[in-house]
Design a protein around this motif. Sequence first.
Motif, short mmCIF file in Angstrom:
data_model
loop_
_atom_site.label_atom_id
_atom_site.label_comp_id
_atom_site.label_asym_id
_atom_site.label_seq_id
_atom_site.Cartn_x
_atom_site.Cartn_y
_atom_site.Cartn_z
N LEU A 655 0.83 -1.21 0.00
CA LEU A 655 0.00 0.00 0.00
C LEU A 655 0.86 1.26 0.00
N ASP A 658 1.86 1.60 -3.51
CA ASP A 658 0.72 2.04 -4.32
C ASP A 658 0.44 3.52 -4.07
N LEU A 659 0.51 3.92 -2.81
CA LEU A 659 0.23 5.32 -2.47
C LEU A 659 1.26 6.24 -3.11
N ILE A 686 -6.64 4.01 -0.81
CA ILE A 686 -5.38 3.42 -0.32
C ILE A 686 -5.14 3.78 1.15
N GLU A 689 -7.32 1.83 3.37
CA GLU A 689 -6.80 0.46 3.49
C GLU A 689 -5.61 0.42 4.45
N GLN A 690 -4.75 1.45 4.37
CA GLN A 690 -3.61 1.52 5.28
C GLN A 690 -4.07 1.59 6.73
#
Length: 797
Positions: A655, A658-659, A686, A689-690
Amino acid sequence: MANLEVQEKDGKIYCPLKGKWLIAKPEEKVRQKFIATLVNEYGYTLDQMAQELELTGSKRGKGHAFADIVIWKSKADKDAMKDAFIIIETKAENVKLHVEDYYQGSNYAKFSGAEFFVASNEKETKFFTVVRGFIPRELEEVVAIPTAKDVVNTKKIEQIKNQTKTFTREEFTKTLQACHNIIRNNDKLSPEAAFDEISKLLFMKIRYERQQKGAKVFTKEEYIAQADNYEKNVRPGLKAAGMDLPYMQNLFNTTKIEFKDDHLFEESDEIKIRENSFIQILKKLQNFNLSDTQDDVKGIAFEQFLGTTFRGELGQYFTPRTIVDFMTEILDPQEGEVICDPTCGSGGFLIKAFEYIREKIEQDIKDAKNKLRESLEGDDFDSKSEKEQSEINEKIDAMQTALNTELDTSVENSRMYYLSRNCIYGTDANPRMARTSKMNMIMHGDGHGGVHHHDGLLNVNGIFEERFDVILTNPPFGQNVDKNQRISEADKFTDEEMKKKYKKKYGIAYDEALKQVDDHIGKTLLSLYDLGSTSTLTEVLFMERCLHLLKKGGRMGMVLPEGVLNNKNLQTVREYFEGRAKIILICSIPQDVFIAAGATVKPSLVFMRKFTADEESEYAKCKADALAEITALHQIEIEMLDNTITKADTLTDSLKDDLKKAQARLKQAKKDKKNTSKIEAEIATIKKEQADNKLNKKAAEKELKELYKQIEEETKPVIKKKFDYDIPIAKIDDAGITTTGAASEGNQLPQLLSEYSAYRTQNNLWTIINNEVTYAMNTDGKYYRCLNGQEVVLNEQ
């Protein structure tokens, strides 16, 4: 009065009673000095005395009886060979006198009809009146013998016979209490201050009577005569020199100098009572010679007086004698073992341990004497000639004198010297009690040199980690060490000369011991202890302190509040000790025991033995095995939680990547002025989700932590099962003392001691290394002690 001088030259000494010069043997020197004393101080004449007189036909079981010096009431009685008046036995060595060693002279006193018997050496003199049905052990000790002018005064002689020194400790206690009352009535001092003044006077009396070597008692009349001489002949000179002092203060200053190394008195201390009180107290004590009165009599009396004086505010410093005796005998300290009480109070535990081992030594010496005596006499003693018997008797005398040196605390390398100077240690933070403990121990026979005024939680002298075989203590209850109490420069030991002395005695371990304070200046006292972060209770910290002080395999007995054993808040404390020591006995005692001392907490007596090196290894293995066993039962849960955490970590990295990429696209989109809302929504997703992943990981970590706590708790009973041993537990309803401090009739402690001693031996709860001591005579006539192959010569012939 006549002046008879002792004459010595060319290795010989003149014997006026024999009218010739003899070899100046040590015993002969003592005898001639005593003859001179009889003439010069007692007024006897040489023509009414005899030396080395044999009582023909008398028996001491085997052999003839002799007397070193005989005194008749007059020359006429001597010439007519009437009954002797006084029989005197002298010995050469500077040792403690034991009546059984003087069978020759004492038998002569029995058979000759003498009224008094005297035993003397360079150190002390003992006086006895000869009672009907006399045997050596039934002599009645008195404070003096008559002078020559008293011989015809029947009333005076009876008075002397009635001034017996074989007084009970109750009588001596009452005398001390009467002295205390004199100060209360005359000087209006508090009980504690009055006790200090009596202590000063007692030690002034001890000093005087030591100097007189038992020949004189410090009486009211003696004091007045000396004070008169001082005022007339000494004080004027002192005044002129600007050092004017009344005689009473001058006498105390001399006593302070005498006991300077013992730290009994402050340099600025003075007598704070009136001279009239001083004289009244002297009169009360004048029947008692404190320099050689039996230690168990004057010591216990002094201790009882202490308990009466300090009951109340200072009552916590006194553990009842029945408890002290029981705890000491349970742990059974042996000769050569090193003993400590880091909160020694009045010294009760240290005194009992000293006496307990001294009795073992005395019995061993007695057995050795009997064995050597039988060897010297042989099986055919009665058939030997008188000359041969006499020679054997001399050898027996020499043997007994040599072995007696083992019982003298002042004879270097003797067994009692070693016990007194190397085996007894204590501290107390209260200066009055530390001083009192020293005095108490001197009254009981010695061993006071290792006692210090010091915080018992800090190292001093020989009191440091892994030094002791036995610890006996009654620590302060229910008090707390201040969390802000810090170790300061004032706690450092700075006497460089004493440091050198201690370093020589204790080796490099002493350097490490000093670091406990030196390396922690400015840190809290609690930081020195593992349990300091768990509890600030003094009893808890002293439990840990005692554990640190013990050698591996060392044993300790402590008086503790029962809360330490069953309070839920102290579970961690109990577990700490379970992992470092075995509990060898728990004894619940009535609360009544300490009520007289002002305590309100229900007490228990707890005995532990610190793990040996093997037990440390065994416990560590049991702990590791138990942990592995319980962990295995929860392995699936652990793996699941570990996987959850691992996945969370992997997802975190993913993540994060991705971020980072999304944020880069957003930056470019803004630069291109394209539609950014889609990318911003992606970034928001994101981040959520983190956050969710972080919460999931945190929950898994918390769950895993709780699981490990659960495993730890589940492991504890398994460790106990694997490291299994019986813990004897006893409940006592009567511990020999009532709520008022008086003795009770149904003391159950002796019975428990008997049962436990058998149990301990049967189960080998600890190993005592008894080093056998043997005695023998070398071919050159010297007696020696043999211990572990090392020989120590006891006498020179």
